[in-house]
Write a protein that holds these residues in place. Structure first.
Motif: not given
Length: 161
Positions: A34-58
């Motif tokens: 029942n532990a809470a997710l550490p804040a650093a994991f939230l920063a990593e989630l944003v970094a991974q989302a940026a790598a997926i959503l803001l990069v041109d696949p081409a």
């Protein structure tokens, strides 16, 4: 969805329509019971989302470097069972460095706001880039945060010393 990460370090489950999604489960290797997710994991989630959503696949495969976290505000704890939606927006660019802002929500309720400085390989930094980086650093310090620079090559590093 092109990330070099694999289980257990890939936390974004899917992406589409400008939003990345991550399901937080109790049986994950990094969240016990029942532990809470550490804040650093939230920063990593944003970094991974940026790598997926803001990069041109081409554009083909590109390396991205997380240089630092400018600001992270948590509005509530994230626990097992939460389905997180991560929206990211590209901010100012400083040569090959880019500021990314992300908002994480769970069941429509804001969870966290994150601002990170993402750097690709910065080979050379001129005086204009150095001035912009120093101005960003002053803003970060004035807001009570610290700026970290990772994987700097020799030329930019020599200017920062």
């Amino acid at each position: 969805m092109n990330l070099p990460h694999r289980f257990p370090f890939r936390w974004v489950d899917g992406a589409g329509a400008g939003i990345a999604r991550a399901m937080i489960t109790a049986n994950s290797t990094w969240l016990r019971g029942n532990a809470a997710l550490p804040a650093a994991f939230l920063a990593e989630l944003v970094a991974q989302a940026a790598a997926i959503l803001l990069v041109d696949p081409a554009a083909g495969p590109q390396q991205r470097w997380l240089a630092g976290i400018d600001r992270l505000e948590m509005h509530r704890l994230v626990r097992a069972g939460d389905l997180l939606e991560i929206e990211v927006v590209a901010g100012r660019r400083f040569g090959t460095a880019m500021r990314v802002e992300g908002v994480i929500s769970a069941q429509g309720e804001p969870v966290a706001d994150v601002v990170i400085l993402e750097m690709e390989r910065v080979i050379n930094l001129d005086t204009t880039g150095l001035d912009a980086l120093e101005s960003l650093h002053r803003t970060i310090v004035d807001n009570g945060c610290r700026m970290m620079i990772a994987e700097a090559t020799e030329q930019p590093l020599s200017l920062l010393r």
